[in-house]
Design an enzyme around this catalytic site. Structure first.
Site, PDB file in Angstrom:
ATOM      1  CE  LYS A 294      -4.821   1.408   0.276  1.00 49.45           C
ATOM      2  NZ  LYS A 294      -5.375   0.380  -0.333  1.00 49.45           N
TER       3      LYS A 294
HETATM    4  P1  NAD Z   1     -13.794   8.292  -2.504  1.00 50.83           P
HETATM    5  O1  NAD Z   1     -12.445   8.970  -2.279  1.00 50.83           O
HETATM    6  O2  NAD Z   1     -13.840   7.892  -4.269  1.00 50.83           O
HETATM    7  O3  NAD Z   1     -15.301   8.386  -1.733  1.00 50.83           O
HETATM    8  C1  NAD Z   1     -14.676   8.091  -0.554  1.00 50.83           C
HETATM    9  C2  NAD Z   1     -15.909   8.404  -0.013  1.00 50.83           C
HETATM   10  O4  NAD Z   1     -16.137   9.174   1.684  1.00 50.83           O
HETATM   11  C3  NAD Z   1     -16.424  10.254  -0.759  1.00 50.83           C
HETATM   12  O5  NAD Z   1     -17.257  10.538  -0.528  1.00 50.83           O
HETATM   13  C4  NAD Z   1     -16.271  11.136   0.418  1.00 50.83           C
HETATM   14  O6  NAD Z   1     -16.806  12.426   0.846  1.00 50.83           O
HETATM   15  C5  NAD Z   1     -16.759  10.310   1.739  1.00 50.83           C
HETATM   16  N1  NAD Z   1     -16.210  10.629   2.555  1.00 50.83           N
HETATM   17  C6  NAD Z   1     -14.853  11.318   3.668  1.00 50.83           C
HETATM   18  N2  NAD Z   1     -14.350  11.290   4.464  1.00 50.83           N
HETATM   19  C7  NAD Z   1     -15.538  10.606   4.472  1.00 50.83           C
HETATM   20  C8  NAD Z   1     -16.100  10.949   6.878  1.00 50.83           C
HETATM   21  N3  NAD Z   1     -15.470  11.231   7.595  1.00 50.83           N
HETATM   22  N4  NAD Z   1     -17.198  10.548   7.212  1.00 50.83           N
HETATM   23  C9  NAD Z   1     -18.625  10.557   6.001  1.00 50.83           C
HETATM   24  N5  NAD Z   1     -18.262  10.348   4.548  1.00 50.83           N
HETATM   25  C10 NAD Z   1     -16.347  10.672   4.416  1.00 50.83           C
HETATM   26  O7  NAD Z   1     -12.942   6.344  -1.705  1.00 50.83           O
HETATM   27  P2  NAD Z   1     -13.247   4.887  -2.710  1.00 50.83           P
HETATM   28  O8  NAD Z   1     -12.654   4.747  -3.641  1.00 50.83           O
HETATM   29  O9  NAD Z   1     -14.818   5.410  -2.542  1.00 50.83           O
HETATM   30  O10 NAD Z   1     -12.732   4.058  -1.103  1.00 50.83           O
HETATM   31  C11 NAD Z   1     -13.323   4.495   0.002  1.00 50.83           C
HETATM   32  C12 NAD Z   1     -12.992   2.772   0.630  1.00 50.83           C
HETATM   33  O11 NAD Z   1     -12.846   1.596   0.049  1.00 50.83           O
HETATM   34  C13 NAD Z   1     -11.366   3.521   1.403  1.00 50.83           C
HETATM   35  O12 NAD Z   1     -11.835   2.512   2.789  1.00 50.83           O
HETATM   36  C14 NAD Z   1     -10.890   2.418   0.561  1.00 50.83           C
HETATM   37  O13 NAD Z   1      -9.904   2.297   1.547  1.00 50.83           O
HETATM   38  C15 NAD Z   1     -11.857   1.241  -0.056  1.00 50.83           C
HETATM   39  N6  NAD Z   1     -11.491   1.213  -1.093  1.00 50.83           N
HETATM   40  C16 NAD Z   1     -11.574   1.011  -2.231  1.00 50.83           C
HETATM   41  C17 NAD Z   1     -11.033   0.374  -3.052  1.00 50.83           C
HETATM   42  C18 NAD Z   1     -11.236   1.120  -4.570  1.00 50.83           C
HETATM   43  O14 NAD Z   1     -11.402   0.164  -6.100  1.00 50.83           O
HETATM   44  N7  NAD Z   1     -11.870   2.136  -5.309  1.00 50.83           N
HETATM   45  C19 NAD Z   1     -10.608  -0.873  -3.640  1.00 50.83           C
HETATM   46  C20 NAD Z   1     -11.052  -1.744  -1.896  1.00 50.83           C
HETATM   47  C21 NAD Z   1     -11.701  -0.613  -0.606  1.00 50.83           C
END
Ligand code: NAD
Length: 411
Positions: free
Chosen positions: A102
């Site tokens: 990561k």
């Molecule tokens: P992103 O940046 O596209 O979206 C994140 C969302 O969370 C946004 O809507 C943001 O406004 C919201 N957010 C941020 N802080 C917040 C808070 N304190 N309270 C409520 N909402 C909040 O990110 P993503 O890619 O959707 O990732 C989200 C989670 O999923 C992360 O933990 C990431 O590690 C995990 N994840 C993502 C992927 C991927 O392929 N994108 C894969 C595995 C895991």
């Protein structure tokens, strides 16, 4: 409790079941390599900013290390280390030929111009290009990074090592990416929610769902579950949530978020609630899909959902996990629930190496197959050993990594 300590708790719970010796535990939990780099960048206003970037390579016993790149102001070494170790167990649970890694940069993306974002990314690659590569360590998108960032990484890497599209996944479809990668994590969250509800004998139609986080994972999970006839009653982003007891108009909310860049504060077709209120709603399914640590010992006793799907990485603190378990809630753990992204990243990497194009239909079919197999393996193990789905998933992952380590030889 810091993020890495939380992952270790889950690790040891599963290692106890596997009766792993202490030395094996230390070998498996200790990251292989950790790097912290200085990233000096010139900002658009001519000022100089010094950022800190991290890459942690946790384990490579089962293949090249794989893991996202997070741009967020709270990124630090402990968080990256915890996420790197989760990647090791995640790639093993879904049985991909990868290890775990990561990376991240402590920066607030919303305050950067696209040019600044690009300069920061290229400077970061200048610092770490020797440690990444299609056979060693393959970054991908995570919070704050997207397909554009991945394209810049590929291009900058090319300047040092030549054409190598497999050095990074999550690239634009028109630029060596694969159809279906962007939706993959959220789609996988949706697919597995449906599978779990069905295994639990709960009715799918009109199951009430609340989703925290309306970014990549949250939006695609909402879309999939809406189409599967669940009722999405609440969604939120970092500035707050929206609640509509008879169901959010999901296509409308998606359209609003796409055209305005986010839901808050303007989306008007629902009642405003806080992120804390969203977590405690009277719903059947709760999907935390934003940051880690959203559900902790303080709010866990007030969580009413009896099915919790970890869309985000590490959203449930170990103390909260125990409270939820005692209350009879079923938690589908992150290392399985959100593994759809890394699964389709793997397909993208295979496509890049074969110089062959996969269709969206094929990607979706193979994703369904990979996640279903992993889910059934974890479900059966949990039932046989009378452990939670989290412990079962960790047992599967740790067992596979341990066997590969033994077979590969240690010294
Ligand atoms: P992103 O940046 O596209 O979206 C994140 C969302 O969370 C946004 O809507 C943001 O406004 C919201 N957010 C941020 N802080 C917040 C808070 N304190 N309270 C409520 N909402 C909040 O990110 P993503 O890619 O959707 O990732 C989200 C989670 O999923 C992360 O933990 C990431 O590690 C995990 N994840 C993502 C992927 C991927 O392929 N994108 C894969 C595995 C895991």
């Amino acid at each position: 409790m810091r993020a890495f300590e939380a992952v270790q708790k889950y690790f040891h719970r599963a290692a106890d079941q596997l009766e792993l010796a202490d030395s094996r535990r230390t070998l498996l939990i200790t990251p292989r390599r950790e790097v912290q780099v200085q990233i000096p960048v010139e900002m658009d206003d001519g000022g100089l900013r010094i950022l800190i970037g991290y890459r942690v390579q946790h384990n490579r016993a089962r293949g090249p290390m794989k893991g996202g790149l997070r741009y967020h102001h709270e990124v630090d070494l402990d968080e990256v280390r915890s996420l790197a170790s989760l990647m090791t167990w995640k790639t093993a649970v879904v049985n991909l030929p990868y290890g775990g890694a990561k990376g991240g940069i402590a920066v607030e993306v919303a305050k950067l111009s696209p040019r600044e974002l690009e300069r920061i990314t290229r400077k970061f690659v200048d610092e770490i290009h020797d440690m990444i590569g299609p056979d060693t360590d393959i970054p991908a998108p995570d919070m704050g990074t997207d397909h554009r960032v991945m394209a810049w990484i590929m291009d900058q890497y090319d300047k040092y090592h030549g054409f190598n599209p497999g050095v990074v996944t999550g690239k634009p479809v028109e630029h060596y990416g694969i159809p279906g990668r962007e939706e993959a994590t959220g789609r996988g969250v949706g697919l597995l929610t449906v599978k779990l509800l069905s295994r639990l004998g709960r009715k799918m139609a009109d199951a009430r769902v609340a989703i925290q986080g309306f970014g990549n994972v949250g939006t695609h999970a909402a879309k999939f579950l809406h189409e599967a006839s669940c009722k999405i009653v609440a969604v939120s982003d970092s500035k707050g949530g929206f609640y509509r007891p008879d169901g959010i108009d999901v296509p409308g909310a998606l359209h609003y978020a796409l055209s305005h860049g986010r839901l808050s504060p303007g989306y008007a077709d629902a009642e405003r609630i806080t992120n804390e209120e969203l977590l405690e709603l009277e719903v059947d399914v709760l999907i935390p899909a934003a940051l880690g640590g959203a559900i902790h010992a303080g709010n866990a006793p007030r969580i009413k959902a009896r099915v919790i799907i970890e869309g985000a990485n590490g959203p449930v603190h170990p103390d909260a996990d125990a409270i939820l378990d005692q209350a009879g809630a079923v938690v589908l753990p992150d290392i399985l629930a959100n593994a759809g992204g890394v699964t389709v990243s793997y397909f993208e990497w295979v496509q890049n190496r074969q110089h062959y194009r996969w269709s969206l239909d094929r990607v979706r079919q193979e994703l369904d197959k990979t996640l279903s197999t992993a889910f059934e393996d974890a479900w059966d193990l949990a039932r046989d050993r009378k452990v939670t789905l989290r412990t079962a998933a960790f047992m599967l992952g740790i067992g596979r990594v341990d066997r590969a380590t033994t077979l590969g030889g240690i010294s």
